[in-house]
Design a protein around this motif. Structure first.
Motif, mmCIF file in Angstrom:
data_model
loop_
_atom_site.group_PDB
_atom_site.id
_atom_site.type_symbol
_atom_site.label_atom_id
_atom_site.label_comp_id
_atom_site.label_asym_id
_atom_site.label_seq_id
_atom_site.Cartn_x
_atom_site.Cartn_y
_atom_site.Cartn_z
ATOM 1 N N SER B 180 35.512 -41.603 -13.447
ATOM 2 C CA SER B 180 34.921 -40.578 -12.592
ATOM 3 C C SER B 180 35.340 -40.843 -11.153
ATOM 4 C CB SER B 180 33.401 -40.603 -12.715
ATOM 5 O OG SER B 180 32.845 -39.655 -11.823
ATOM 6 N N LYS B 182 33.477 -39.281 -8.673
ATOM 7 C CA LYS B 182 32.340 -38.865 -7.848
ATOM 8 C C LYS B 182 31.356 -40.028 -7.772
ATOM 9 C CE LYS B 182 32.609 -34.144 -9.548
ATOM 10 N NZ LYS B 182 31.955 -33.193 -10.459
ATOM 11 N N CYS B 183 31.251 -40.600 -6.593
ATOM 12 C CA CYS B 183 30.372 -41.756 -6.431
ATOM 13 C C CYS B 183 29.216 -41.415 -5.502
ATOM 14 C CB CYS B 183 31.147 -42.938 -5.865
ATOM 15 S SG CYS B 183 32.372 -43.542 -7.019
ATOM 16 N N TYR B 184 28.036 -41.817 -5.911
ATOM 17 C CA TYR B 184 26.832 -41.518 -5.133
ATOM 18 C C TYR B 184 25.987 -42.781 -4.980
ATOM 19 C CZ TYR B 184 27.713 -36.547 -5.968
ATOM 20 O OH TYR B 184 28.260 -35.302 -6.003
ATOM 21 N N ASN B 193 20.634 -38.139 -2.662
ATOM 22 C CA ASN B 193 21.821 -38.817 -3.162
ATOM 23 C C ASN B 193 22.940 -38.597 -2.148
ATOM 24 O OD1 ASN B 193 20.453 -39.477 -5.411
ATOM 25 N ND2 ASN B 193 21.436 -37.980 -6.739
ATOM 26 N N ARG B 195 26.910 -38.848 -1.279
ATOM 27 C CA ARG B 195 28.212 -39.026 -1.913
ATOM 28 C C ARG B 195 29.075 -39.927 -1.049
ATOM 29 N NH1 ARG B 195 32.217 -34.591 -4.618
ATOM 30 N NH2 ARG B 195 33.783 -36.086 -5.250
ATOM 31 N N THR B 275 25.318 -37.119 -16.368
ATOM 32 C CA THR B 275 26.236 -36.687 -15.312
ATOM 33 C C THR B 275 27.538 -37.473 -15.417
ATOM 34 O OG1 THR B 275 25.641 -38.364 -13.680
ATOM 35 C CG2 THR B 275 24.244 -36.411 -13.768
ATOM 36 N N HIS B 277 28.469 -38.803 -12.537
ATOM 37 C CA HIS B 277 28.322 -39.400 -11.219
ATOM 38 C C HIS B 277 28.240 -40.923 -11.334
ATOM 39 C CE1 HIS B 277 26.336 -35.454 -9.620
ATOM 40 N NE2 HIS B 277 27.569 -35.284 -10.037
#
Lengths: 220, 778
Positions: B180, B182-184, B193, B195, B275, B277
């Motif tokens: 992935s 997308k890092c949160y 949250n 990003r 997700t 995420h």
């Protein structure tokens, strides 16, 4: 005798303004303070005090044309230039606004708006749109054009002050309201210049949708 | 203008329909945008529950230590309990960090990456070396080359890439096997949250070897830096390669030699549930984003998250005054926390007709306030007592009628043992317990217990006939089965004898207990009461109405040699009867409404006294009796009393079981009044037996008239419950309509009020204007 004549002269000159100011004040107070228990009643209240009462007042009490209060459509090209100019200015200011940490922390967008484009559109075009139109009719229409005859361009400032005062009265002068406060000034200017609140309303909708989209985009 | 007002009026009534009335509450502030926001919030909460659920699934991790009061030099184990990660723990990256008491003052000891600073990177290295080293004597190792490989220059020439990759591990964002971008990070204070600008791991950084972790290659320089064995791809013997061990793949716990003042923390990287995420769970959930919002830039970077780590270190509390919960690896030795379960020998009922309900209770002695303790229950299943891997927890759908499995104060967890999967012979129940102490630190532990589950068959309950004068062993005989297909208590009447039988050939050595006391007979009613094969039992009902009997039986499973047990409750009631329809297509009870359970599932609620039937159909009614031995069973239909002898004269049929059949040859609107009557009395042989063997006085026996009455309305169409989907739709429609109708008078009164006030305002303004003099046109 002379003083009495002077009072009579002033009151005859400002009779409409005084009566209209009183109607505006009572409408605002009723809108803010009339007790409601659900959203149906909230919407009813807004429809009555922001739309129906002003229209009835203009049509049947003042016996004036609604077009004198901004219900007409813009006609001149320069009106659109004003609208574009104000829109650009609002966007510019909002970009600066978006950089303020306090604003970012306090301007809340419902989570689901960011997750679904359909919900976002539904919110902006149905729920927000409807209520925003009522607000524009009242502030950028009824209030602005009530004062514009006497106060000319200062009516724009006066409308802005009244809007801010209504927020303060309701302890709602907060970051969450910042875009609408900005619009209150810009929208009044467009409305004053074009003699039509429709253009102000259109500009306001574009501004709010663009602003919310931008915030959702950068928070993703 | 007319059209304009028409649109407004229509919109006025239509607009509220777009939103569920009962959900739309008054917004406290009357501002337009806020109202709109509130309405949508309510609306979206209704229709976008899934989105919210995803938003709420924030991964968390809690830490616990064993022992809680270690002395210097003791081995201490730090345990993690994670929630809301998409993958299993073995796929997550656990970046541990250990800060010694002398750090950061003592640079020579603490600056492990030799960058001149003592910071979180050094603490990570400290922990990672301990994990990866596994007790290997690295100081005497030869890091110039690997055994059996070509000559190797540690400065980087002639790299042995083959061997490097064998010890290496290629890490992917979000955990092992995931991918992935997308890092949160969760800001728990701001409930947001954030990003991250770029996705990157929080793995320790090795400045000395100059090589990065998780690149699939673990060179000799890295082996040397991380103190691993260059000739062993898995120095710590975890099943993973050295590089995977260094980055903490699946490292749920961390063991180190304790020194006073040590603080430990962990950042767990994985995908959030539901997700793609990538998120990090931190023990104290402390990552306030305010400090990282530099120059109006709100998007955080991995370095910002890294800066949060020091705030998430947990110290090991010492002494008994600590509120740390004791983790359990040896429940018997543990005095502060315990996990118990009842019944002690539970058995599985694959049919689900009469399942045993198992109840587990966790208790923590040191806790100040139970409601502040968070419990998270998980159940695992296996066919082995001590499998290598228990696998993933069983889904909630497999735990029939389970109570809530996670939440504050949930120290009890129960579910029905009705696994359709007969391979489940053992279950492991694990409860993770966490509590915030007065300093706001989260302390956590877990308890687990392995419970053998046997498939014990079912316990059948029977009416009994008696022959008091026959030889022992033949006195009592099982007759008709009763209380079938119900999980509720079996209703019995005073002064009757009840028989039970275990329907399973796999069991032996039966031991019967009634109300926790061994079942003893005055005279053995069975062929041989001492036989271990006695799968039947009898007992008299001597208690009064409202009291209960609990009958339990334990036996040995012939195959597994495990002890299994079954329990059944009996409630003493007055004998009663009720009527049911045999064919619900022609005659059915009136649908009163629906029960809604906590998961919003609907189940229909039918009347027991009002029925409907179709005109021209045949109505067939069953007599349902709580007790046997009913005499003089009669039916009364519209004031005509009918019994087995007179049925044919009335154009009605009553069969041997008392089932009545008659035609509904009337028109719509007609109502039948139907009554079932019977006389209950004990059978004479039962009376004699109870008197002879259990000493029941003859004047204790009684007769009781039992009646049940129903009304059957003839209707065009029967109202029955539809399929589940339509039920919910029906429910939604009904709710909306009900809300509208019930709130209509209130809305109408409000409208009248607001119209009156508006007219008053307009009239006042007109009046005011008329007071002012008009302009003199002249």
């Amino acid at each position: 005798m002379r003083t009495s004549n002077k009072i009579k002269e002033i009151s005859s000159a400002y009779r409409e303004l005084l009566a209209s100011s009183l109607v505006i004040l009572v409408c605002l107070l009723l809108f803010l303070k009339f007790p409601t228990t659900n959203s149906f009643q909230n919407i009813s209240k807004e429809i009555f005090f922001f739309l129906i009462v002003p229209i009835f007042y203009i049509k049947f009490i003042l016996k004036k044309d609604l077009r004198d209060f901004g219900f007409s459509l813009p006609r001149k090209k320069s009106d659109f230039f004003w609208a574009i100019g104000v829109l650009l200015a609002l966007i510019g200011i909002s970009l600066i606004l978006a950089k303020i940490p306090e604003f970012r922390k306090n301007y809340l967008i419902v989570n689901s708006l960011g997750n679904s484009f359909l919900v976002f559109l539904l919110y902006e075009l149905v729920a927000f749109n409807f209520l925003f139109l009522l607000q524009t009719i009242f502030f950028q229409g009824f209030i602005l054009f009530t004062f514009s005859d006497k106060f000319k361009k200062y009516s724009v400032l006066l409308t802005f002050i009244i809007y801010c005062a209504s927020l303060l009265l309701e302890n709602n002068f907060a970051w969450q309201m910042a875009p609408l406060i900005l619009f209150s000034l810009g929208g009044s200017l467009i409305s004053y210049k074009s003699r039509s609140f429709w253009l102000a309303y259109l500009t306001g909708m574009i501004f709010i949708i663009a602003f919310d989209s931008f915030l959702i985009y950068i928070s993703k | 203008m007319k059209r304009f007002f028409s649109i407004i009026l229509i919109g006025f009534f239509v607009f509220p329909l777009l939103f569920p009335l009962q959900k739309i509450q008054a917004a406290s502030n009357s501002d337009i945008a806020a109202n709109a926001q509130k309405m949508l919030d309510d609306w979206s909460a209704d229709y976008l529950a899934n989105d919210y659920a995803d938003q709420d699934a924030i991964p968390t991790v809690t830490l616990a230590f064993n022992p809680t009061g270690p002395a210097d030099g003791n081995k201490v184990q730090a345990f993690t309990t994670t929630t809301n990660f998409k993958t299993g723990n073995s796929n997550l990256y656990y970046t541990w960090f250990l800060k010694r008491d002398n750090c950061p003052k003592d640079k020579s000891e603490c600056d492990l990456n030799e960058d001149g600073k003592v910071n979180i990177e050094d603490y990570k290295i400290e922990a990672a070396r301990i994990i990866a080293n596994g007790g290997f004597d690295w100081k005497s190792a030869n890091y110039s080359k690997r055994e059996g490989s070509i000559s190797y220059d540690i400065e980087g020439n002639n790299e042995d890439r083959d061997s490097d990759s064998k010890s290496g591990y290629d890490a992917s964002m979000g955990g092992d096997g995931q991918s992935s971008s997308k890092c949160y990070i969760r800001d728990f204070d701001g409930a947001m949250n954030y990003r991250l600008k770029d996705c990157a791991h929080l793995f320790p950084k090795d400045n000395v070897s100059g090589e990065s972790l998780g690149d699939g290659s673990f060179s000799l320089k890295e082996e040397k830096f991380w103190h691993t064995n260059p000739n062993d791809v898995d120095t710590a013997a975890t099943g993973n390669t050295d590089e995977a061990n260094v980055i903490g793949l699946g490292q749920e716990s961390f063991v180190w030699t304790y020194k006073t003042g040590d603080k430990v923390g962990v950042a767990v990287e994985g995908l959030a549930t539901g997700t793609d995420h990538v998120m990090w769970a931190l023990p104290k959930n402390k990552c306030n984003t305010d400090k990282f919002q530099k120059d109006g830039d709100f998007t955080m970077e991995v370095s910002d998250v890294n800066a949060c780590l020091e705030k998430n270190m947990v110290s090991v509390k010492e002494g008994t005054d600590s509120s740390v919960l004791v983790p359990d690896e040896s429940a018997d030795e543990n005095e502060n926390a315990s996990l118990t379960y009842l019944p002690s020998n539970p058995s599985n009922d694959p049919s689900g007709n009469n399942p045993t309900r198992i109840t587990l209770t966790a208790s923590v002695l040191d806790t100040l306030d139970k409601s502040r303790v968070y419990y998270n229950w998980k159940v695992y299943g296996s066919n082995e007592k001590d499998p290598e891997d228990w696998g993933d927890p069983l889904l909630k759908s497999k735990l029939v009628n389970s109570s809530s499995s996670a939440g504050f104060g949930l120290d009890e967890f129960s579910f029905d043992l009705a696994f359709s999967d007969s391979d489940i012979k053992y279950i492991k129940v694990k409860v993770s317990i966490s509590e915030n102490d007065t300093d706001g630190n989260t302390e956590a532990t877990f308890k687990e217990v392995v419970i053998p589950i046997a498939s014990a068959g079912t316990m059948g309950i029977y009416s009994v006939s008696a022959n008091p004068d026959s030889s022992p062993g033949d006195i009592l005989t099982l007759e008709e089965e009763r209380c079938k297909n119900t999980t509720e208590d079996c209703s019995v009447a005073k002064n009757e004898i009840v028989g039970v039988k275990i329907n399973s050939s796999n069991l032996t050595d039966f031991s019967w207990k009634l109300d926790d006391e061994t079942l003893i007979y005055p005279v053995c009613p069975l062929a041989d009461c001492s036989s271990p094969e006695n799968n039947s039992a009898f007992f008299p009902i001597l208690k009064n109405k409202g009291e209960k009997y609990t009958l339990s039986v334990s036996a040995i499973d012939k195959k597994t040699k495990e002890v299994v047990s079954l329990t059944k409750n009996f409630l003493v009631t007055d004998p009663y009867a009720f009527i049911t329809s045999d064919d619900k297509k022609t005659c059915a009870p009136v649908l009163l409404g629906y029960f809604i359970d906590l998961d919003n599932n609907l189940s229909p609620d039918y009347s027991t006294t009002n029925f409907q039937a179709l005109p021209g159909s045949t109505i067939k009614l069953n007599p349902n009796l709580s007790v046997p031995n009913l005499n003089n069973l009669t039916w009364t239909v519209d004031a005509t009393t009918i019994n087995k002898d007179t049925d044919s004269q009335c154009g009605v049929q009553i069969d041997d079981k008392g089932v009545i059949t008659f035609p509904a040859d009337t028109e719509v609107g007609y109502s039948f009044d139907v009554k079932l009557s019977a006389l209950y009395t004990q059978d004479n042989n039962i009376k004699k037996t109870l008197n002879k063997y259990w000493g029941v006085a003859l004047n204790d026996f009684y007769e009781k008239q039992i009646d049940a009455t129903i009304t059957i309305d003839i209707v065009d169409e029967l109202e029955t419950a539809d399929a589940t989907d339509s039920l919910s739709q029906k429910n939604d429609r009904s709710k909306l309509l009900a809300a509208m109708i019930s709130s209509a008078p209130t809305q109408f009164i409000f409208l009248v009020k607001i119209v009156l006030i508006s007219f008053l305002l307009l009239f006042s303004s007109y009046f005011l204007l008329s007071l002012f003099p008009k302009k003199d046109n002249a």
